[in-house]
Design a protein around this motif. Structure first.
Motif, short mmCIF file in Angstrom:
data_model
loop_
_atom_site.label_atom_id
_atom_site.label_comp_id
_atom_site.label_asym_id
_atom_site.label_seq_id
_atom_site.Cartn_x
_atom_site.Cartn_y
_atom_site.Cartn_z
N MET A 1 -93.57 -4.02 8.75
CA MET A 1 -93.72 -2.60 9.02
C MET A 1 -93.49 -1.79 7.75
O MET A 1 -94.21 -0.84 7.51
CB MET A 1 -92.74 -2.18 10.11
N ASN A 4 -96.52 -1.52 5.45
CA ASN A 4 -97.51 -0.50 5.85
C ASN A 4 -97.13 0.87 5.30
O ASN A 4 -97.99 1.63 4.86
CB ASN A 4 -97.61 -0.43 7.37
N LEU A 8 -99.10 3.21 2.65
CA LEU A 8 -99.45 4.58 3.03
C LEU A 8 -98.86 5.58 2.04
O LEU A 8 -99.51 6.54 1.66
CB LEU A 8 -98.94 4.87 4.45
N ASP A 50 -94.58 -1.09 20.14
CA ASP A 50 -95.66 -2.07 20.09
C ASP A 50 -96.30 -2.32 21.46
O ASP A 50 -97.24 -3.10 21.57
CB ASP A 50 -95.18 -3.39 19.49
N PHE A 132 -92.48 3.17 14.89
CA PHE A 132 -93.87 3.52 14.64
C PHE A 132 -94.80 2.45 15.17
O PHE A 132 -94.54 1.26 15.04
CB PHE A 132 -94.13 3.69 13.14
N SER A 133 -95.89 2.88 15.74
CA SER A 133 -96.96 1.98 16.15
C SER A 133 -98.14 2.18 15.19
O SER A 133 -98.12 3.06 14.33
CB SER A 133 -97.38 2.28 17.59
N GLN A 134 -99.15 1.38 15.37
CA GLN A 134 -100.34 1.51 14.54
C GLN A 134 -101.00 2.88 14.74
O GLN A 134 -101.48 3.49 13.79
CB GLN A 134 -101.34 0.39 14.84
N SER A 135 -100.99 3.39 15.96
CA SER A 135 -101.58 4.70 16.21
C SER A 135 -100.79 5.81 15.53
O SER A 135 -101.36 6.84 15.13
CB SER A 135 -101.71 4.96 17.71
N ASP A 136 -99.47 5.64 15.38
CA ASP A 136 -98.66 6.62 14.66
C ASP A 136 -99.03 6.63 13.18
O ASP A 136 -99.11 7.69 12.56
CB ASP A 136 -97.17 6.34 14.83
N ASN A 137 -99.23 5.45 12.61
CA ASN A 137 -99.66 5.37 11.21
C ASN A 137 -101.01 6.05 11.02
O ASN A 137 -101.23 6.74 10.03
CB ASN A 137 -99.73 3.91 10.76
N GLU A 138 -101.91 5.85 11.97
CA GLU A 138 -103.22 6.49 11.89
C GLU A 138 -103.10 8.01 12.02
O GLU A 138 -103.81 8.75 11.33
CB GLU A 138 -104.14 5.93 12.98
#
Length: 150
Positions: A1, A4, A8, A50, A132-138
């Motif tokens: 994590m 990532n 970013l 997740d 954080f999830s992947q959608s939060d990173n996006e």
């Protein structure tokens, strides 16, 4: 994590250097509020970021009869306890100091007291309240891009 976030951060550092402090503060405030909404939603859904479900609630050792009608962490997810903080340097979503210990016990699966006197202790299962999830990173990437494109 953390890999990532490093990627970013490296990507965004050069782009964000061109923004004024007022623009950064506005973007970080908007980002913190949106991240808080997402954290509240996954706590309400009783899921880790997740998508895996929380470990079930412990069997109750109480004198009252009947079932517990409220979900776990119903009060912790309110804006009174889940705070946002933003500046031109960053955005933070955290628990208020009065509830931080409870959240920390459940976040990391520590042991805590079950009753008020502290005579009964239990090791709780880890339930990720803030993460954080992947959608939060996006969302973070999209927010940065939309702010830069203005």
């Amino acid at each position: 994590m953390s890999d990532n976030f490093k990627a970013l951060e490296g990507w965004a550092a050069g782009l964000l250097g061109n923004l004024s402090t007022k623009e950064l503060r506005g973007m970080n405030k908007k980002l913190a509020m949106e991240l808080r909404k997402r954290q509240q939603a996954h706590i309400a859904a009783q899921q880790n970021p997740d998508g895996t479900p929380y470990a079930p609630r412990l069997p109750q050792q109480r004198k009252k009869k009947g079932r517990i009608k409220r979900q776990m962490f119903a009060k912790l997810r309110t804006t009174r306890h889940l705070k946002t903080q933003s500046s031109d340097n960053g955005a933070v979503v955290r628990f208020s100091p009065s509830t931080a210990r409870i959240a920390q016990i459940h976040q990391f699966g520590l042991s805590g007291r079950v009753n008020k006197t502290g005579t009964i202790k239990h090791k709780y299962a880890a339930r990720v309240l803030l993460g954080f999830s992947q959608s939060d990173n996006e969302l973070i990437a999209e927010t940065i891009l939309s702010q830069i494109s203005k």
